[in-house]
Write a protein that holds these residues in place. Structure first.
Motif, mmCIF file in Angstrom:
data_model
loop_
_atom_site.group_PDB
_atom_site.id
_atom_site.type_symbol
_atom_site.label_atom_id
_atom_site.label_comp_id
_atom_site.label_asym_id
_atom_site.label_seq_id
_atom_site.Cartn_x
_atom_site.Cartn_y
_atom_site.Cartn_z
ATOM 1 N N ARG A 1 -13.379 -19.570 36.687
ATOM 2 C CA ARG A 1 -12.174 -18.811 36.982
ATOM 3 C C ARG A 1 -12.494 -17.710 37.983
ATOM 4 O O ARG A 1 -13.473 -16.984 37.833
ATOM 5 C CB ARG A 1 -11.596 -18.185 35.711
ATOM 6 C CG ARG A 1 -10.792 -19.152 34.882
ATOM 7 C CD ARG A 1 -10.135 -18.466 33.710
ATOM 8 N NE ARG A 1 -11.089 -17.977 32.737
ATOM 9 C CZ ARG A 1 -10.757 -17.445 31.573
ATOM 10 N NH1 ARG A 1 -9.490 -17.333 31.249
ATOM 11 N NH2 ARG A 1 -11.681 -17.017 30.738
ATOM 12 N N ASN B 1 -5.631 -16.303 41.590
ATOM 13 C CA ASN B 1 -5.518 -17.149 40.395
ATOM 14 C C ASN B 1 -6.231 -18.482 40.554
ATOM 15 O O ASN B 1 -5.691 -19.543 40.220
ATOM 16 C CB ASN B 1 -4.053 -17.393 40.046
ATOM 17 C CG ASN B 1 -3.403 -16.179 39.438
ATOM 18 O OD1 ASN B 1 -4.076 -15.376 38.792
ATOM 19 N ND2 ASN B 1 -2.108 -16.037 39.639
ATOM 20 N N ARG C 1 -1.932 -19.768 35.057
ATOM 21 C CA ARG C 1 -3.346 -20.114 35.142
ATOM 22 C C ARG C 1 -4.045 -20.065 33.790
ATOM 23 O O ARG C 1 -4.847 -20.939 33.473
ATOM 24 C CB ARG C 1 -4.076 -19.187 36.120
ATOM 25 C CG ARG C 1 -5.534 -19.620 36.322
ATOM 26 C CD ARG C 1 -6.305 -18.671 37.190
ATOM 27 N NE ARG C 1 -6.556 -17.389 36.520
ATOM 28 C CZ ARG C 1 -7.552 -16.568 36.832
ATOM 29 N NH1 ARG C 1 -8.385 -16.873 37.797
ATOM 30 N NH2 ARG C 1 -7.705 -15.417 36.203
ATOM 31 N N GLN C 2 -3.768 -19.074 32.964
ATOM 32 C CA GLN C 2 -4.487 -18.922 31.701
ATOM 33 C C GLN C 2 -4.294 -20.148 30.800
ATOM 34 O O GLN C 2 -5.251 -20.684 30.250
ATOM 35 C CB GLN C 2 -4.005 -17.656 30.968
ATOM 36 C CG GLN C 2 -4.317 -16.357 31.695
ATOM 37 C CD GLN C 2 -5.820 -16.097 31.797
ATOM 38 O OE1 GLN C 2 -6.613 -16.604 31.011
ATOM 39 N NE2 GLN C 2 -6.216 -15.323 32.795
ATOM 40 N N SER C 3 -3.067 -20.604 30.653
ATOM 41 C CA SER C 3 -2.812 -21.754 29.781
ATOM 42 C C SER C 3 -3.385 -23.033 30.379
ATOM 43 O O SER C 3 -3.915 -23.883 29.659
ATOM 44 C CB SER C 3 -1.304 -21.909 29.538
ATOM 45 O OG SER C 3 -0.613 -22.148 30.756
ATOM 46 N N TYR D 1 -6.051 -23.238 32.297
ATOM 47 C CA TYR D 1 -7.504 -23.186 32.126
ATOM 48 C C TYR D 1 -7.891 -23.532 30.684
ATOM 49 O O TYR D 1 -8.860 -24.255 30.441
ATOM 50 C CB TYR D 1 -8.023 -21.793 32.489
ATOM 51 C CG TYR D 1 -9.521 -21.679 32.441
ATOM 52 C CD1 TYR D 1 -10.311 -22.128 33.493
ATOM 53 C CD2 TYR D 1 -10.156 -21.133 31.320
ATOM 54 C CE1 TYR D 1 -11.699 -22.037 33.442
ATOM 55 C CE2 TYR D 1 -11.541 -21.037 31.259
ATOM 56 C CZ TYR D 1 -12.299 -21.488 32.327
ATOM 57 O OH TYR D 1 -13.661 -21.400 32.269
#
Length: 410
Positions: free
Chosen positions: A83, A88, A109-111, A113
């Motif tokens: 990351r 992002n 991006r978080q979900s 990844y």
């Protein structure tokens, strides 16, 4: 269509201005659990390509109007995710080509990844098992390929295309820049190379990757060796297959040998067990026979599966519904684009499906000169069944004057 016809006919360019069909690379976005918009950067690119990022439990895929790549999770290095705070970005590095894919500008991006790492962890052991299996099979498959290639080259009835050093170098350079394995990036340059003709030494590999057949065997519990063992005890389609074996590419001397016929027999019988709804249908023997000239039998098996189940679905079912529907589409296209010819054929009482069904079922194998057939398959496996319509319309256009001069059917 113009690009396709140009490749098929060499220097002659046939323009059909009413054709609105476009050929794009086939993509793997039909079965996904998550998706997002993002931008793809590869190598030293400073400008990303905007597209959609799809995730299933087995692969990640990026699709845009120009670029297409499928990355099976088992191909990603154990530490292949990174990351980055800027834009992002998520970086992915593969085992095979060590190419770094930079996906940036995600909305979530978080979900994304979290999902990527979850699926990657669940398939991490698959790479090791695949490598072991490939090592065990390597010598056997090399022997099989060398026998098949020797038969291919030795056949006096098949005139192989003379490939220039420049063309081979162009393909080699593409592999160096965009990968040469399952994580091959499909770009407009690859489309140009395919339309110009794939060198025989690369043809089998490119067919498997662009058709997506290469992904199947490692992403399913079905094992070709198990099917072959079961088929040795007999199959429901065995008698039908035996009748057609000797009629598979009769001009190719490879199929004058017991070895060639046995390979063909094993692949067809194995497929008839894998897909009992299809079993076996005439013309599958010709498709399989041609595939075996460019790849080993397990690879040909998965290619045949992809053709029958995904590329032209319902073509080889008992009622051939898919092929019959496409004949109606071809009839509509011909009426719109070649109205004089279709009216003439109607007056002669010649239905277009009389030639269209054999063309489509055989994928034009044994219907065109050998090199034209290979060019058609190069495009078909990369861009999908739309190429069948492009080819049929091209043939009708090329032969239009001669057909219009015909006043009776013998």
């Amino acid at each position: 269509l113009i690009e396709f016809v140009s490749a098929l006919r060499g220097q002659e360019l046939i323009r059909l201005p009413l054709i609105t069909l476009c050929c794009h690379f086939r993509s793997a976005k039909s079965q996904y659990s998550s998706k997002d918009r993002c931008s793809l950067r590869v190598l030293d690119q400073t400008v990303g390509v905007l597209g959609e990022f799809y995730i299933s439990c087995k692969w990640a895929s990026f699709v845009s109007s120009t670029h297409n790549v499928i990355i099976p999770f088992y191909l990603i290095k154990p530490d292949g995710f990174e990351r980055c705070s800027n834009q992002n970005t998520i970086r992915i590095i593969t085992q095979t080509n060590a190419i770094t894919f930079g996906f940036s500008s995600f909305v979530k991006r978080q979900s994304i990844y979290a999902i990527l790492t979850k699926y990657h962890e669940s398939t991490s052991s698959l790479w090791t098992s695949i490598q072991k299996a490939q090592t065990q099979k390597e010598k056997l498959l090399q022997r099989q390929s060398s026998v098949e290639n020797a038969k291919l080259v030795a056949s006096q009835d098949m005139k192989l295309e003379a490939v220039s050093a420049e063309k081979e170098e162009a393909w080699t350079n593409y592999f160096a820049a965009y990968g040469s394995d399952l994580d091959l990036i499909k770009t407009p340059l690859l489309k140009t190379l395919i339309l110009d003709g794939i060198p025989n030494k690369f043809r089998g590999k490119i067919w498997q990757i662009t058709s997506q057949a290469a992904y199947q065997k490692n992403l399913t519990e079905t094992r070709y060796e198990d099917l072959v063992r079961r088929a040795n005890r007999g199959t429901a389609s065995m008698k039908e297959i035996e009748k057609d074996l000797a009629r598979s590419l009769p001009s190719v001397t490879f199929y004058d040998t017991d070895h060639g016929l046995e390979l063909l027999r094993q692949v067809l019988n194995a497929f008839s067990l894998k897909n009992t709804l299809i079993g076996y249908c005439q013309s599958m023997n010709m498709i399989c026979a041609l595939l075996l000239l460019y790849m080993n039998q397990e690879e040909a098996f998965w290619m045949l599966s992809t053709v029958c189940e995904e590329l032209v679905p319902e073509y080889y079912s008992k009622n051939m519904m898919g092929c019959l529907v496409d004949q109606q589409v071809l009839q509509v296209l011909a009426k719109d684009l070649l109205p004089t010819l279709t009216d003439h054929l109607d007056r002669l009482g010649v239905p277009l499906e009389l030639v269209g069904i054999p063309w489509f079922l055989c994928l034009f194998i044994n219907c065109l000169p050998w090199q034209c057939t290979l060019r058609v398959l190069d495009c078909l496996f990369s861009m999908g069944s739309i190429v069948l319509f492009c080819t049929a319309m091209t043939i009708l256009k090329i032969q239009e004057k001669q057909l219009l001069a015909t006043e009776e059917i013998m």
